[in-house]
Design a protein around this motif. Structure first.
Motif, mmCIF file in Angstrom:
data_model
loop_
_atom_site.group_PDB
_atom_site.id
_atom_site.type_symbol
_atom_site.label_atom_id
_atom_site.label_comp_id
_atom_site.label_asym_id
_atom_site.label_seq_id
_atom_site.Cartn_x
_atom_site.Cartn_y
_atom_site.Cartn_z
ATOM 1 N N VAL A 99 -2.238 -4.181 -3.833
ATOM 2 C CA VAL A 99 -0.891 -4.039 -3.628
ATOM 3 C C VAL A 99 -0.720 -3.199 -2.442
ATOM 4 O O VAL A 99 -1.134 -2.330 -2.289
ATOM 5 N N ASN A 100 0.064 -3.760 -1.548
ATOM 6 C CA ASN A 100 0.138 -3.241 -0.100
ATOM 7 C C ASN A 100 1.244 -1.818 -0.138
ATOM 8 O O ASN A 100 2.489 -1.780 0.114
ATOM 9 N N LEU A 101 0.699 -0.774 -0.776
ATOM 10 C CA LEU A 101 1.594 0.420 -1.027
ATOM 11 C C LEU A 101 1.684 1.196 0.463
ATOM 12 O O LEU A 101 2.818 1.830 0.853
ATOM 13 N N LYS A 102 0.947 1.146 1.513
ATOM 14 C CA LYS A 102 1.021 1.605 2.564
ATOM 15 C C LYS A 102 2.048 1.278 3.559
ATOM 16 O O LYS A 102 2.777 2.253 4.103
ATOM 17 N N ARG A 103 2.372 -0.141 3.440
ATOM 18 C CA ARG A 103 3.320 -0.419 4.195
ATOM 19 C C ARG A 103 4.576 0.023 3.712
ATOM 20 O O ARG A 103 5.784 0.621 4.413
ATOM 21 N N PHE A 104 4.952 0.117 2.285
ATOM 22 C CA PHE A 104 5.928 0.969 1.573
ATOM 23 C C PHE A 104 6.061 2.221 2.045
ATOM 24 O O PHE A 104 7.503 2.738 2.537
ATOM 25 N N VAL A 105 5.081 2.915 1.982
ATOM 26 C CA VAL A 105 4.839 4.430 2.390
ATOM 27 C C VAL A 105 5.481 4.563 3.827
ATOM 28 O O VAL A 105 6.231 5.400 3.979
ATOM 29 N N GLU A 106 4.816 3.789 4.727
ATOM 30 C CA GLU A 106 5.506 4.039 6.234
ATOM 31 C C GLU A 106 6.933 3.695 6.486
ATOM 32 O O GLU A 106 7.418 4.306 7.140
ATOM 33 N N ALA A 107 7.350 2.616 5.568
ATOM 34 C CA ALA A 107 8.560 2.225 5.733
ATOM 35 C C ALA A 107 9.502 3.370 5.241
ATOM 36 O O ALA A 107 10.667 3.795 5.905
ATOM 37 N N ALA A 108 9.164 3.898 4.287
ATOM 38 C CA ALA A 108 9.801 5.072 3.516
ATOM 39 C C ALA A 108 9.874 6.166 4.565
ATOM 40 O O ALA A 108 11.108 6.798 4.750
ATOM 41 N N TYR A 109 8.677 6.737 5.214
ATOM 42 C CA TYR A 109 8.781 7.686 5.999
ATOM 43 C C TYR A 109 9.770 7.340 7.197
ATOM 44 O O TYR A 109 10.518 8.158 7.921
ATOM 45 N N GLY A 110 9.697 5.828 7.707
ATOM 46 C CA GLY A 110 10.438 5.514 8.853
ATOM 47 C C GLY A 110 11.861 5.809 8.361
ATOM 48 O O GLY A 110 12.629 5.890 9.380
ATOM 49 N N LYS A 111 12.387 5.932 7.353
ATOM 50 C CA LYS A 111 13.694 6.071 6.865
ATOM 51 C C LYS A 111 13.993 7.466 6.733
ATOM 52 O O LYS A 111 14.980 7.766 5.984
ATOM 53 N N GLY A 112 13.194 8.479 7.120
ATOM 54 C CA GLY A 112 13.371 9.865 7.073
ATOM 55 C C GLY A 112 12.890 10.540 5.873
ATOM 56 O O GLY A 112 13.240 11.812 5.650
ATOM 57 N N ALA A 113 12.245 9.693 4.938
ATOM 58 C CA ALA A 113 11.628 10.564 3.835
ATOM 59 C C ALA A 113 10.933 11.874 3.975
ATOM 60 O O ALA A 113 10.160 12.027 4.887
ATOM 61 N N ALA A 114 11.165 12.715 3.104
ATOM 62 C CA ALA A 114 10.613 14.019 3.475
ATOM 63 C C ALA A 114 9.195 14.172 2.708
ATOM 64 O O ALA A 114 8.226 14.728 3.554
ATOM 65 N N TYR A 115 8.905 13.340 1.681
ATOM 66 C CA TYR A 115 7.795 13.035 1.310
ATOM 67 C C TYR A 115 7.678 11.820 0.193
ATOM 68 O O TYR A 115 8.840 11.727 -0.339
ATOM 69 N N VAL A 116 6.630 10.967 0.393
ATOM 70 C CA VAL A 116 6.472 9.884 -0.496
ATOM 71 C C VAL A 116 5.379 10.082 -1.397
ATOM 72 O O VAL A 116 4.403 10.320 -1.052
ATOM 73 N N ALA A 117 5.637 9.982 -2.548
ATOM 74 C CA ALA A 117 4.545 10.188 -3.692
ATOM 75 C C ALA A 117 4.422 8.991 -4.334
ATOM 76 O O ALA A 117 5.426 8.367 -4.769
ATOM 77 N N LYS A 118 3.304 8.449 -4.713
ATOM 78 C CA LYS A 118 3.244 7.072 -5.460
ATOM 79 C C LYS A 118 2.327 7.284 -6.524
ATOM 80 O O LYS A 118 1.239 8.024 -6.653
ATOM 81 N N ASN A 119 2.481 6.580 -7.720
ATOM 82 C CA ASN A 119 1.829 6.605 -9.241
ATOM 83 C C ASN A 119 1.666 5.339 -9.671
ATOM 84 O O ASN A 119 2.352 4.346 -9.762
ATOM 85 N N THR A 120 0.527 4.824 -9.491
ATOM 86 C CA THR A 120 -0.188 3.444 -9.790
ATOM 87 C C THR A 120 -1.159 3.585 -11.131
ATOM 88 O O THR A 120 -1.954 2.721 -11.318
ATOM 89 N N SER A 121 -1.033 4.642 -11.762
ATOM 90 C CA SER A 121 -1.896 4.998 -12.955
ATOM 91 C C SER A 121 -1.673 3.780 -13.828
ATOM 92 O O SER A 121 -2.803 3.664 -14.708
ATOM 93 N N LYS A 122 -0.757 3.058 -14.074
ATOM 94 C CA LYS A 122 -0.291 2.091 -15.121
ATOM 95 C C LYS A 122 -0.420 0.711 -14.443
ATOM 96 O O LYS A 122 0.177 0.035 -15.105
ATOM 97 N N LEU A 123 -1.077 0.441 -13.280
ATOM 98 C CA LEU A 123 -0.973 -0.683 -12.578
ATOM 99 C C LEU A 123 -2.342 -1.116 -12.572
ATOM 100 O O LEU A 123 -3.306 -0.393 -12.243
ATOM 101 N N VAL A 124 -2.706 -2.514 -13.225
ATOM 102 C CA VAL A 124 -3.802 -2.812 -13.330
ATOM 103 C C VAL A 124 -3.958 -4.234 -12.789
ATOM 104 O O VAL A 124 -3.164 -5.021 -12.897
ATOM 105 N N GLY A 125 -5.250 -4.797 -12.561
ATOM 106 C CA GLY A 125 -5.555 -5.882 -12.015
ATOM 107 C C GLY A 125 -5.750 -7.086 -13.204
ATOM 108 O O GLY A 125 -5.813 -6.861 -14.507
ATOM 109 N N GLU A 126 -5.811 -8.404 -13.127
ATOM 110 C CA GLU A 126 -5.943 -9.460 -13.809
ATOM 111 C C GLU A 126 -7.079 -9.382 -14.733
ATOM 112 O O GLU A 126 -7.064 -9.507 -15.672
ATOM 113 N N ASP A 127 -8.129 -8.633 -14.197
ATOM 114 C CA ASP A 127 -9.391 -8.660 -15.123
ATOM 115 C C ASP A 127 -9.590 -7.308 -15.845
ATOM 116 O O ASP A 127 -10.301 -7.249 -16.627
#
Ligand SMILES: [Mn+2]
Length: 408
Positions: A306-334
């Motif tokens: 999952v491309n989170l980097k692009r999202f983070v960059e886009a959010a900073y591009g919109k002036g975000a003071a800080y972007v934090a992500k949590n993917t602890s409950k995201l899992v792959g098919e296996d």
């Protein structure tokens, strides 16, 4: 009488540069609000600093604000919290107290009876009598409560305030039932106000036989979860008129918080990536903390696809003071789910050790588990004050040699 009750300020709590000043800004704002409200004094119920040795930059800002309070004759009464101590028990609070910037109200001594006898600090202007017990790591404070001599505290007359930094057994919030706590019966009765800290959630209750017990929660949220749950911190403004105590919560907003949740269940990493980007839409994030939580089991691919980097960059591009992500409950098919309720760092360590044991083939599996556990314990040790780096390294090496049964 009007006073403010702060707790869990955690100056210096965020390591990331973008949020490094947030808790200090929250403190500055809260102090300004108190000056506007013309409070008689301010209570700080522990965890003023996030570490025992805060950075010079943070200290500079905080001390100048404390100096302003001191110049305007607004006393600050404090107890230390679990975060304020170094491993040897030293704390920056002592330095600031010696400079006259606040008063530590945890004062007392052990009597001949082996009990802990606390003394009151009397606020000159209002006559309020303040005492309390600070928080220590690993519930050492529980020991203080056990020794506390209650009769003289309860017999004292006047407007009494008890400042504390611990969970109370009877009032633990849901989800924190496992937390170490002190039973209510160990608290002195008959105080008009009990100013608490430690639990990062707001709490207020009139407790029969005791008085009004409150916790304002942190002055600024300290983690992703706290940002998501609270979005901002705050403090209590307390007014006492003829023995009647009224509490108002004062929010302190440093940044706005925008929460975004994406359900990744049965989707492909590409779908989730585009959904994330699309969710930004026309939003502008000036002075806003953007929290993104992605959860679910992907139909194909791995969580890392999952491309989170692009999202983070886009959010900073919109002036975000800080972007934090949590993917602890995201899992792959296996991914196969392991159902364990992780309560502590130790639980997580134990799980990881058990999961990976047997891979090194250097020791029998059970022996390897034991060694891994002991190594973690040895490596977690901190440098003691006054100990040179060379001595510290030597001590750690000796510990490790012992664990591995070899000479390093
Ligand atoms: Mn805290």
């Amino acid at each position: 009488m009007k006073f403010a009750h702060f707790a869990d300020i955690h100056i210096g709590s965020w390591a990331d540069d973008r949020l490094a000043e947030a808790s200090t800004k929250a403190f500055t704002k809260a102090v300004d609000l108190c000056l506007e409200e013309k409070v008689d004094f301010i209570l700080i119920a522990g965890d003023f600093f996030n570490t025992s040795l805060p950075s010079i930059d943070r200290l500079k800002e905080v001390t100048s604000k404390l100096k302003e309070l001191s110049d305007r004759r607004v006393p600050v009464y404090i107890i230390p919290g679990s975060h304020d101590f170094s491993p040897t028990g030293k704390t920056m609070l002592d330095v600031l107290e010696n400079a006259g910037l606040f008063i530590n109200v945890m004062r007392g001594n052990g009597g001949d009876d082996g009990r802990l006898h606390l003394k009151f600090t009397t606020d000159e202007k209002t006559g309020a009598k303040i005492t309390g017990i600070g928080g220590k790591k690993g519930m050492l404070d529980r020991h203080y409560y056990g020794l506390l001599s209650l009769p003289e505290l309860e017999a004292e007359d006047g407007f009494k305030i008890f400042v504390f930094h611990t969970a109370i057994e009877e009032f633990k919030p849901s989800g924190l039932e496992q937390m170490d706590a002190v039973p209510l019966a160990m608290f002195p009765k008959g105080f008009l106000y009990y100013a608490g800290g430690h639990i990062h959630r707001r709490f207020e209750r009139d407790v029969p036989g005791y008085g009004k017990m409150t916790m304002p929660g942190p002055l600024f949220p300290n983690s992703f979860d706290e940002l998501e749950r609270l979005s901002h911190g705050g403090f209590h403004l307390v007014e006492a008129i003829d023995g009647k105590v009224t509490v108002t919560y004062n929010p302190v907003v440093v940044h706005n918080v925008f929460v975004l949740s994406v359900d990744a269940d049965k989707k492909s990493p590409e779908d989730v990536s585009s959904e994330l980007l699309a969710s930004i839409g026309k939003n502008e994030f000036y002075n806003t903390i953007v929290l993104v939580r992605v959860a679910g089991k992907l139909r194909v691919g791995k969580a890392g696809d999952v491309n989170l980097k692009r999202f983070v960059e886009a959010a900073y591009g919109k002036g975000a003071a800080y972007v934090a992500k949590n993917t602890s409950k995201l899992v792959g098919e296996d991914f196969e789910e392991v159902k364990v309720d992780y309560q502590s760092v130790e639980d997580v360590e134990l799980r990881l050790i058990n999961e990976h044991a047997g891979q090194s083939k250097a020791f029998p599996v059970e022996k390897e588990k034991e060694i891994a556990h002991q190594l973690l314990h040895s490596l977690a040790k901190e440098k003691e004050e006054g100990e040179t780096t060379a001595d510290f390294e030597k001590r750690i090496k000796e510990d490790i040699s012992k664990v591995l049964g070899i000479t390093l």
